[in-house]
Design an enzyme around this catalytic site. Structure first.
Site, PDB file in Angstrom:
ATOM      1  N   ASP A  60       0.819  -1.206   0.000  1.00  0.00           N
ATOM      2  CA  ASP A  60       0.000   0.000   0.000  1.00  0.00           C
ATOM      3  C   ASP A  60       0.855   1.259   0.000  1.00  0.00           C
ATOM      4  O   ASP A  60       2.085   1.200   0.096  1.00  0.00           O
ATOM      5  CB  ASP A  60      -0.922   0.000   1.226  1.00  0.00           C
ATOM      6  CG  ASP A  60      -1.995  -1.075   1.136  1.00  0.00           C
ATOM      7  OD1 ASP A  60      -2.422  -1.384   0.014  1.00  0.00           O
ATOM      8  OD2 ASP A  60      -2.391  -1.601   2.193  1.00  0.00           O
ATOM      9  N   TYR A 124       8.088 -10.064   5.361  1.00  0.00           N
ATOM     10  CA  TYR A 124       7.967  -8.642   5.648  1.00  0.00           C
ATOM     11  C   TYR A 124       8.718  -8.319   6.938  1.00  0.00           C
ATOM     12  O   TYR A 124       8.695  -9.123   7.889  1.00  0.00           O
ATOM     13  CB  TYR A 124       6.508  -8.237   5.839  1.00  0.00           C
ATOM     14  CG  TYR A 124       5.689  -8.171   4.581  1.00  0.00           C
ATOM     15  CD1 TYR A 124       5.536  -6.967   3.887  1.00  0.00           C
ATOM     16  CD2 TYR A 124       5.044  -9.297   4.083  1.00  0.00           C
ATOM     17  CE1 TYR A 124       4.765  -6.898   2.727  1.00  0.00           C
ATOM     18  CE2 TYR A 124       4.266  -9.246   2.933  1.00  0.00           C
ATOM     19  CZ  TYR A 124       4.141  -8.040   2.265  1.00  0.00           C
ATOM     20  OH  TYR A 124       3.373  -7.985   1.120  1.00  0.00           O
TER      21      TYR A 124
END
EC number: 5.4.99.12
Length: 288
Positions: A60, A124
């Site tokens: 995002d 991540y």
């Protein structure tokens, strides 16, 4: 010689601060996605086809990547052989200047290869920083690359214990944000790694403010739900701050309800990095 279409797997990285995210946006939109710039660079190679990227891992606005990936079909003009991976990498990086986007590798892959579905796992890392009381005590080059937890002391043992409780296969419905695609995705995910570690001392930290302490929360899974990592990070930080108990975290996991996730607990995008997308070695074995 007939036109030859070749499929490539491209690994790329970017600073996400100035982009709407990795995915392509309409060209009239004020803030574009990383994909817009990559596809513009591809078109400058004078291809016969309109090359479209298929991104493996969505990020995002404000989220960064040390390594994301995508596949693309490239058809060169008649008589031109397929690009080697090295030539394609160098050409794309030339046309990406001066954007903070870089192609770090390109590989010829089989015609049926799909960057998203062939990925074995995604990793991540979320960067946190403590040890300061005022915004000016944080180096300017770090301000969009970490979650600044000023006036905060973290119980790191509690965070690690809480992170370990998330390992394994669970229904992570509480830790996904609702979106238009949410109802069609299974909320059951397998978390292979959830670990808190001290971050290495940075140049700015060494020369600017030695009181700063960086921490890295790393998560690895075959796939994640929308905003799952940011929601897990926010909950784990709340545990470290004493705002959420381990039993309350377990209750959130077990209730399996996105609306049960506490408001304003989700971690901001600035500290999140996609650090690795893994594939089988055999997927990358074609001659480049």
């Amino acid at each position: 010689m007939e036109n030859c279409t070749a499929r490539y797997l491209i690994f790329f990285q970017y600073l996400g601060t100035k982009y709407s995210g990795v995915m392509k946006t309409p060209p009239h939109q004020l803030t574009l996605g990383v994909q817009n710039y990559l596809e513009t660079a591809l078109q400058k190679l004078r291809l016969e086809n309109e090359a479209s990227l298929y991104i493996s891992s969505r990020t995002d606005a404000g989220v960064h990547a040390l390594c994301n990936s995508a596949h693309v079909d490239i058809q060169r003009r008649s008589g031109k052989p397929p690009f080697s991976g090295k030539v394609l990498t160098e050409a794309l990086n030339f046309h990406l200047k001066p954007e903070p986007i870089s192609v770090i590798g390109a590989y010829r892959v089989r015609e049926a290869f799909h960057a998203r579905y062939r990925a074995l796992s995604r990793t991540y890392t979320y960067r946190l920083v403590t040890g300061f009381t005022h915004h000016a005590q944080l180096p300017v080059m770090e301000r969009n690359l970490c979650w600044s937890l000023r006036d905060t002391e973290l119980d790191t043992r509690a965070i690690q214990e809480a992170a370990s409780s998330l390992l394994g296969t669970h229904d992570f419905s509480t830790f996904r944000a609702l979106s238009s695609e949410t109802p069609f995705k299974s909320p059951v995910k397998t978390l292979l790694r959830a670990q808190l570690q001290p971050g290495q001392e940075s140049f700015a930290q060494r020369h600017f403010n030695r009181n700063l302490q960086f921490w890295e929360l790393t998560f690895k899974s075959p796939s994640f739900l929308y905003k799952q990592v940011r929601r897990m990070t926010g909950a784990l930080v709340a545990v470290g701050q004493g705002r959420l108990s381990l039993s309350q975290l377990q209750e959130l996991l077990e209730v399996r309800d996105s609306l049960a996730y506490p408001k304003n607990m989700c971690a901001p995008p600035t500290g999140l990095f996609l650090t690795r997308v893994e594939y089988e070695d055999s997927d990358l074995s074609l001659d480049t």
